[in-house]
Design a protein around this motif. Structure first.
Motif, PDB file in Angstrom:
ATOM      1  N   ALA A   1      29.049 -95.913  24.646  1.00  0.00           N
ATOM      2  CA  ALA A   1      29.515 -96.181  23.281  1.00  0.00           C
ATOM      3  C   ALA A   1      29.594 -97.673  23.024  1.00  0.00           C
ATOM      4  CB  ALA A   1      30.888 -95.543  23.055  1.00  0.00           C
ATOM      5  N   ALA A   2      29.396 -98.039  21.747  1.00  0.00           N
ATOM      6  CA  ALA A   2      29.465 -99.447  21.327  1.00  0.00           C
ATOM      7  C   ALA A   2      30.311 -99.559  20.064  1.00  0.00           C
ATOM      8  CB  ALA A   2      28.053 -99.986  21.082  1.00  0.00           C
ATOM      9  N   PRO A   3      30.849-100.750  19.792  1.00  0.00           N
ATOM     10  CA  PRO A   3      31.784-100.930  18.680  1.00  0.00           C
ATOM     11  C   PRO A   3      31.113-101.091  17.317  1.00  0.00           C
ATOM     12  CG  PRO A   3      31.531-102.999  19.834  1.00  0.00           C
ATOM     13  CD  PRO A   3      30.732-101.986  20.608  1.00  0.00           C
ATOM     14  N   ILE A   4      31.875-100.713  16.275  1.00  0.00           N
ATOM     15  CA  ILE A   4      31.526-100.980  14.879  1.00  0.00           C
ATOM     16  C   ILE A   4      32.521-102.022  14.379  1.00  0.00           C
ATOM     17  CG2 ILE A   4      31.258-100.026  12.558  1.00  0.00           C
ATOM     18  CD1 ILE A   4      31.029 -97.256  13.909  1.00  0.00           C
TER      19      ILE A   4
ATOM     20  N   ASN B   1      27.962 -89.458  18.328  1.00  0.00           N
ATOM     21  CA  ASN B   1      29.269 -89.280  17.686  1.00  0.00           C
ATOM     22  C   ASN B   1      29.796 -90.578  17.101  1.00  0.00           C
ATOM     23  OD1 ASN B   1      29.579 -86.831  19.868  1.00  0.00           O
ATOM     24  ND2 ASN B   1      30.756 -86.477  18.001  1.00  0.00           N
ATOM     25  N   LEU B   2      30.602 -90.433  16.052  1.00  0.00           N
ATOM     26  CA  LEU B   2      31.304 -91.544  15.423  1.00  0.00           C
ATOM     27  C   LEU B   2      32.797 -91.279  15.518  1.00  0.00           C
ATOM     28  CD1 LEU B   2      31.702 -93.999  13.474  1.00  0.00           C
ATOM     29  CD2 LEU B   2      31.322 -92.392  11.588  1.00  0.00           C
ATOM     30  N   ALA B   3      33.568 -92.292  15.941  1.00  0.00           N
ATOM     31  CA  ALA B   3      35.016 -92.119  16.079  1.00  0.00           C
ATOM     32  C   ALA B   3      35.750 -93.367  15.629  1.00  0.00           C
ATOM     33  CB  ALA B   3      35.383 -91.798  17.529  1.00  0.00           C
ATOM     34  N   VAL B   4      36.997 -93.156  15.223  1.00  0.00           N
ATOM     35  CA  VAL B   4      37.911 -94.238  14.850  1.00  0.00           C
ATOM     36  C   VAL B   4      39.234 -93.989  15.569  1.00  0.00           C
ATOM     37  CG1 VAL B   4      36.838 -94.641  12.598  1.00  0.00           C
ATOM     38  CG2 VAL B   4      38.722 -92.992  12.806  1.00  0.00           C
TER      39      VAL B   4
ATOM     40  N   TYR C   1      38.539-103.604  22.479  1.00  0.00           N
ATOM     41  CA  TYR C   1      38.520-104.552  21.367  1.00  0.00           C
ATOM     42  C   TYR C   1      39.791-104.486  20.521  1.00  0.00           C
ATOM     43  CZ  TYR C   1      33.674-105.287  22.640  1.00  0.00           C
ATOM     44  OH  TYR C   1      32.525-105.600  23.342  1.00  0.00           O
ATOM     45  N   SER C   2      40.868-103.944  21.134  1.00  0.00           N
ATOM     46  CA  SER C   2      42.215-103.960  20.532  1.00  0.00           C
ATOM     47  C   SER C   2      42.312-103.223  19.203  1.00  0.00           C
ATOM     48  CB  SER C   2      42.706-105.410  20.350  1.00  0.00           C
ATOM     49  OG  SER C   2      42.729-106.077  21.593  1.00  0.00           O
ATOM     50  N   ALA C   3      41.446-102.230  18.994  1.00  0.00           N
ATOM     51  CA  ALA C   3      41.618-101.358  17.827  1.00  0.00           C
ATOM     52  C   ALA C   3      42.829-100.456  18.031  1.00  0.00           C
ATOM     53  CB  ALA C   3      40.362-100.514  17.593  1.00  0.00           C
ATOM     54  N   VAL C   4      43.156-100.189  19.293  1.00  0.00           N
ATOM     55  CA  VAL C   4      44.364 -99.467  19.696  1.00  0.00           C
ATOM     56  C   VAL C   4      44.875-100.109  20.974  1.00  0.00           C
ATOM     57  CG1 VAL C   4      43.780 -97.243  18.655  1.00  0.00           C
ATOM     58  CG2 VAL C   4      42.998 -97.766  20.968  1.00  0.00           C
ATOM     59  N   THR C   5      46.071 -99.726  21.388  1.00  0.00           N
ATOM     60  CA  THR C   5      46.630-100.227  22.644  1.00  0.00           C
ATOM     61  C   THR C   5      46.778 -99.080  23.634  1.00  0.00           C
ATOM     62  OG1 THR C   5      48.884 -99.929  21.801  1.00  0.00           O
ATOM     63  CG2 THR C   5      47.890-102.095  21.527  1.00  0.00           C
TER      64      THR C   5
ATOM     65  N   ARG D   1      36.732-107.509  13.068  1.00  0.00           N
ATOM     66  CA  ARG D   1      37.596-106.466  13.613  1.00  0.00           C
ATOM     67  C   ARG D   1      36.780-105.229  13.968  1.00  0.00           C
ATOM     68  NH1 ARG D   1      40.480-103.930  10.267  1.00  0.00           N
ATOM     69  NH2 ARG D   1      39.405-104.721   8.428  1.00  0.00           N
ATOM     70  N   VAL D   2      37.097-104.631  15.124  1.00  0.00           N
ATOM     71  CA  VAL D   2      36.472-103.364  15.515  1.00  0.00           C
ATOM     72  C   VAL D   2      37.259-102.218  14.873  1.00  0.00           C
ATOM     73  CG1 VAL D   2      36.033-101.793  17.444  1.00  0.00           C
ATOM     74  CG2 VAL D   2      35.483-104.225  17.657  1.00  0.00           C
ATOM     75  N   VAL D   3      36.572-101.423  14.078  1.00  0.00           N
ATOM     76  CA  VAL D   3      37.223-100.339  13.337  1.00  0.00           C
ATOM     77  C   VAL D   3      36.777 -98.965  13.796  1.00  0.00           C
ATOM     78  CG1 VAL D   3      37.623-101.734  11.282  1.00  0.00           C
ATOM     79  CG2 VAL D   3      35.458-100.479  11.518  1.00  0.00           C
ATOM     80  N   GLY D   4      35.775 -98.916  14.652  1.00  0.00           N
ATOM     81  CA  GLY D   4      35.284 -97.615  15.124  1.00  0.00           C
ATOM     82  C   GLY D   4      34.293 -97.815  16.255  1.00  0.00           C
ATOM     83  N   ALA D   5      33.681 -96.711  16.667  1.00  0.00           N
ATOM     84  CA  ALA D   5      32.695 -96.768  17.751  1.00  0.00           C
ATOM     85  C   ALA D   5      31.711 -95.616  17.606  1.00  0.00           C
ATOM     86  CB  ALA D   5      33.387 -96.701  19.115  1.00  0.00           C
ATOM     87  N   ILE D   6      30.533 -95.825  18.139  1.00  0.00           N
ATOM     88  CA  ILE D   6      29.489 -94.791  18.137  1.00  0.00           C
ATOM     89  C   ILE D   6      29.058 -94.549  19.575  1.00  0.00           C
ATOM     90  CG2 ILE D   6      27.063 -94.371  17.574  1.00  0.00           C
ATOM     91  CD1 ILE D   6      27.572 -95.569  14.842  1.00  0.00           C
ATOM     92  N   SER D   7      28.876 -93.288  19.923  1.00  0.00           N
ATOM     93  CA  SER D   7      28.493 -92.944  21.294  1.00  0.00           C
ATOM     94  C   SER D   7      27.270 -92.024  21.317  1.00  0.00           C
ATOM     95  CB  SER D   7      29.641 -92.240  22.018  1.00  0.00           C
ATOM     96  OG  SER D   7      29.820 -90.927  21.509  1.00  0.00           O
ATOM     97  N   VAL D   8      26.640 -92.012  22.464  1.00  0.00           N
ATOM     98  CA  VAL D   8      25.612 -91.021  22.796  1.00  0.00           C
ATOM     99  C   VAL D   8      26.056 -90.389  24.103  1.00  0.00           C
ATOM    100  CG1 VAL D   8      23.229 -90.661  23.532  1.00  0.00           C
ATOM    101  CG2 VAL D   8      23.716 -92.167  21.591  1.00  0.00           C
TER     102      VAL D   8
END
Length: 265
Positions: free
Chosen positions: A202-205, A106-109, A151-155, A211-218
């Motif tokens: 999951a790991a960061p994009i 999956n890809l998420a933001v 990674y502070s993309a959100v709080t 800046r981390v703008v998203g993440a990908i998971s398995v």
């Protein structure tokens, strides 16, 4: 509320939407007077409606006083475009991860209150196959969400952390410790925290500025993925994302030109 009040309220909404549509569809930013004449609305009423839209960030005025799309709408359009670019750029990563692991990728933001799942490639197994697109997945109980928090993309939200299973982390102190571990390791792991029997990593994009703008998971069932396997997949996700980022940094070589160096991702 009386019938006349409902009618008046409906009329105000109809007028506001008509004016907003006109502003958004006009080839050149329209002025107050032209909008009032075009919609046969008194100028004073038109001014009040546009003022309300302006306070909401839906329209704004240029230096000539003409109206154009406001910051709320332009930011939304920009984010949607960025999301579509990210989906295109990371689609090959999802497909590669799903093929190599047999599990769902999956890809998420960041989203409003919940992670925003943009894309998914299903695994080869029926057990554990869930379509996560459109589901309300909280940050604190998901691997994708923990990456975005770490990674502070959100709080972390100000409210209570909802308990979804017995393993869900609901203590802010414990969650902060977990996020520190995510930063140290480079990826996040959950086990039974979102759903009983579900594990994920999951790991960061990152953008080129870091800046981390998203993440990908398995993700998959715990019956197939133990902790050792999740750590292996975590390293794999990082490697796959890094490979795409490295390729995207390279400038295409033009005839009689050398490829120059660019900044680090």
């Amino acid at each position: 509320m009386g019938k006349s009040e409902l009618t008046t309220g409906t009329q105000a909404i109809d007028r506001a939407t008509a004016l907003l549509s006109d502003v958004l569809q006009s080839q050149t930013p329209p002025l107050l007077g032209s909008l009032a004449r075009a919609h046969d609305i008194p100028k004073s009423t038109t001014s009040r409606i546009l003022g309300a839209l302006e306070r909401a960030g839906l329209v704004q005025r240029d230096r000539n006083g003409a109206f154009l799309a406001g910051q709320v709408l332009t930011s939304f359009a920009r984010e949607q475009n960025q999301d579509s670019v990210l989906v295109t750029r990371m689609r090959a990563v999802l497909e590669s991860l799903s093929e190599q692991t047999g599990e769902t990728a999956n890809l998420a933001v960041p989203g409003n209150g919940f992670i925003n799942l943009l894309d998914q490639v299903d695994g080869q197994y029926l057990l554990g196959a869930t379509n996560w697109i459109g589901k309300q997945v909280p940050y604190h109980a998901s691997a994708l969400g923990k990456v975005l928090l770490a990674y502070s993309a959100v709080t972390i939200s100000a409210g209570r952390l909802e308990r979804l299973t017995d393993k869900t982390i609901t203590s802010r102190t414990r969650l902060l410790e977990e996020l520190e571990e995510v930063r140290r390791r480079g990826f996040a792991i959950i086990s039974d925290e979102l759903e009983v029997g579900l594990v994920a990593v999951a790991a960061p994009i990152r953008e080129q500025d870091g800046r981390v703008v998203g993440a990908i998971s398995v993700s998959g069932p715990s019956t197939r993925l133990n902790n050792k396997e999740l750590i292996r997949i975590g390293d794999l996700i990082v490697s796959e994302i890094d490979a795409v980022q490295a390729r995207s940094k390279k400038k295409p070589q033009m005839p009689n030109q050398k490829i120059g160096k660019v900044g680090a991702a």
